[in-house]
Scaffold this motif. Structure first.
Motif, short mmCIF file in Angstrom:
data_model
loop_
_atom_site.label_atom_id
_atom_site.label_comp_id
_atom_site.label_asym_id
_atom_site.label_seq_id
_atom_site.Cartn_x
_atom_site.Cartn_y
_atom_site.Cartn_z
N LEU A 73 0.81 -0.92 0.30
CA LEU A 73 0.53 -0.11 0.12
C LEU A 73 1.06 1.82 0.10
O LEU A 73 0.87 2.23 -0.61
N PHE A 74 1.74 0.84 1.28
CA PHE A 74 2.82 2.65 0.89
C PHE A 74 3.50 2.37 -0.58
O PHE A 74 3.55 3.68 -0.50
N ALA A 75 3.64 1.76 -1.46
CA ALA A 75 4.00 1.65 -2.80
C ALA A 75 3.40 1.87 -3.49
O ALA A 75 3.24 2.89 -4.62
N ALA A 76 1.71 1.69 -3.44
CA ALA A 76 1.29 1.97 -4.23
C ALA A 76 0.32 3.23 -4.33
O ALA A 76 -0.43 4.40 -5.76
N GLY A 77 0.46 3.91 -3.23
CA GLY A 77 0.17 5.28 -3.50
C GLY A 77 1.40 6.52 -3.91
O GLY A 77 0.20 6.72 -4.71
N PRO A 78 2.15 6.72 -3.90
CA PRO A 78 2.91 7.05 -5.58
C PRO A 78 2.69 6.60 -6.55
O PRO A 78 2.75 7.88 -7.25
N ALA A 79 2.66 5.58 -6.57
CA ALA A 79 3.08 4.90 -7.97
C ALA A 79 1.41 5.08 -8.87
O ALA A 79 1.50 5.57 -9.95
N ALA A 80 0.31 5.75 -7.97
CA ALA A 80 -1.03 6.01 -8.70
C ALA A 80 -1.08 7.16 -8.70
O ALA A 80 -0.74 7.84 -10.21
N VAL A 81 -0.37 7.82 -8.18
CA VAL A 81 -0.05 9.85 -8.55
C VAL A 81 1.25 10.10 -9.08
O VAL A 81 0.68 10.81 -10.25
N ALA A 93 -7.78 14.78 -8.41
CA ALA A 93 -9.31 14.19 -6.82
C ALA A 93 -8.54 12.46 -6.34
O ALA A 93 -8.19 11.95 -5.76
N VAL A 94 -8.85 11.94 -8.04
CA VAL A 94 -8.66 10.45 -7.86
C VAL A 94 -7.13 10.26 -7.21
O VAL A 94 -6.96 9.57 -6.19
N GLN A 95 -5.95 11.30 -7.88
CA GLN A 95 -4.58 10.13 -7.16
C GLN A 95 -4.46 11.18 -5.88
O GLN A 95 -4.06 9.94 -5.16
N ALA A 96 -5.49 12.27 -5.46
CA ALA A 96 -5.40 12.27 -4.11
C ALA A 96 -5.92 11.04 -2.63
O ALA A 96 -5.47 10.59 -1.53
N VAL A 97 -7.48 11.15 -3.53
CA VAL A 97 -8.07 9.89 -3.18
C VAL A 97 -7.54 8.66 -1.87
O VAL A 97 -7.33 8.12 -1.77
N VAL A 98 -6.75 8.14 -3.91
CA VAL A 98 -6.23 6.96 -3.66
C VAL A 98 -4.41 6.82 -2.91
O VAL A 98 -4.95 6.58 -2.10
N ALA A 99 -3.85 8.13 -2.91
CA ALA A 99 -2.73 8.37 -1.63
C ALA A 99 -2.85 8.25 -0.26
O ALA A 99 -2.59 7.57 0.21
N VAL A 101 -6.16 7.01 0.08
CA VAL A 101 -6.40 5.73 1.23
C VAL A 101 -4.73 4.20 1.39
O VAL A 101 -5.01 3.77 2.41
N CYS A 102 -4.05 4.72 0.51
CA CYS A 102 -2.79 3.84 0.08
C CYS A 102 -2.23 3.97 1.63
O CYS A 102 -1.90 3.04 2.09
N VAL A 103 -2.09 5.14 2.04
CA VAL A 103 -1.81 5.35 3.16
C VAL A 103 -2.19 5.00 4.48
O VAL A 103 -1.64 4.78 5.22
N LEU A 104 -3.36 5.59 5.25
CA LEU A 104 -3.67 5.36 6.00
C LEU A 104 -4.26 3.57 6.20
O LEU A 104 -4.34 2.50 7.40
N GLY A 105 -4.67 2.94 4.69
CA GLY A 105 -4.32 1.53 4.72
C GLY A 105 -3.25 1.18 5.29
O GLY A 105 -3.06 0.09 6.15
N GLY A 106 -1.89 1.25 4.40
CA GLY A 106 -0.57 0.90 5.40
C GLY A 106 -0.56 1.10 6.36
O GLY A 106 0.28 0.13 6.87
N SER A 107 -0.95 2.27 6.88
CA SER A 107 -0.45 2.91 8.39
C SER A 107 -1.19 1.98 9.66
O SER A 107 -0.42 1.02 10.40
N ALA A 108 -2.40 1.92 8.87
CA ALA A 108 -3.57 0.66 10.24
C ALA A 108 -2.59 -1.11 10.01
O ALA A 108 -2.96 -1.48 10.81
N ALA A 109 -2.34 -1.12 8.59
CA ALA A 109 -1.70 -2.76 8.60
C ALA A 109 -0.51 -2.88 9.14
O ALA A 109 -0.12 -3.35 10.02
#
Length: 124
Positions: A73-81, A93-99, A101-109
């Motif tokens: 997830l930490f890799a997917a956020g910057p990749a999406a951007v 906006a999609v870039q920002a939302v995906v990034a 979500v990836c940061v929050l999901g990665g942090s939770a995991a």
């Protein structure tokens, strides 16, 4: 592999409930209407077991899997951007939302992996 960890024993040893109480989280949960009775009435523990969450908590491979998910997830956020075009405000906006979500999901995991590792630690 050995015996499965005794999670409730580790919760007691680490004084996790006392720490939650000191942090005010138990009071906040109670004010929000979340009590042990509510959890029982809603059948949340049964649902958690049906979903395999309780079994996963005692599986010694789960922390490693959660760490892998966090890294992905930490890799997917910057990749999406990087890979999503910035042609329209909607795509930005999609870039920002995906990034986000990836940061929050990665942090939770990562947090869940750390907690499970501590709960599963072998004690003598």
């Amino acid at each position: 592999k050995g015996k499965p960890p005794k999670l409730l024993t580790r919760v007691q040893e680490l004084r996790l409930l006392s720490k939650l109480e000191e942090a005010g989280l138990l009071s906040a949960a109670e004010k929000a209407g979340v009590t042990l009775s509510t959890i029982e009435d809603l059948g949340l523990l049964t649902k958690a077991e049906d979903l395999g969450l309780i079994s996963a908590a005692v599986d010694r491979g789960t922390p490693g899997l959660l760490n892998a998910v966090a890294l992905a997830l930490f890799a997917a956020g910057p990749a999406a951007v990087y890979f999503l075009p910035e042609d329209t405000p909607t795509l930005v906006a999609v870039q920002a939302v995906v990034a986000l979500v990836c940061v929050l999901g990665g942090s939770a995991a990562f947090g869940a992996a750390t907690l499970l590792s501590k709960l599963q630690a072998r004690t003598n």
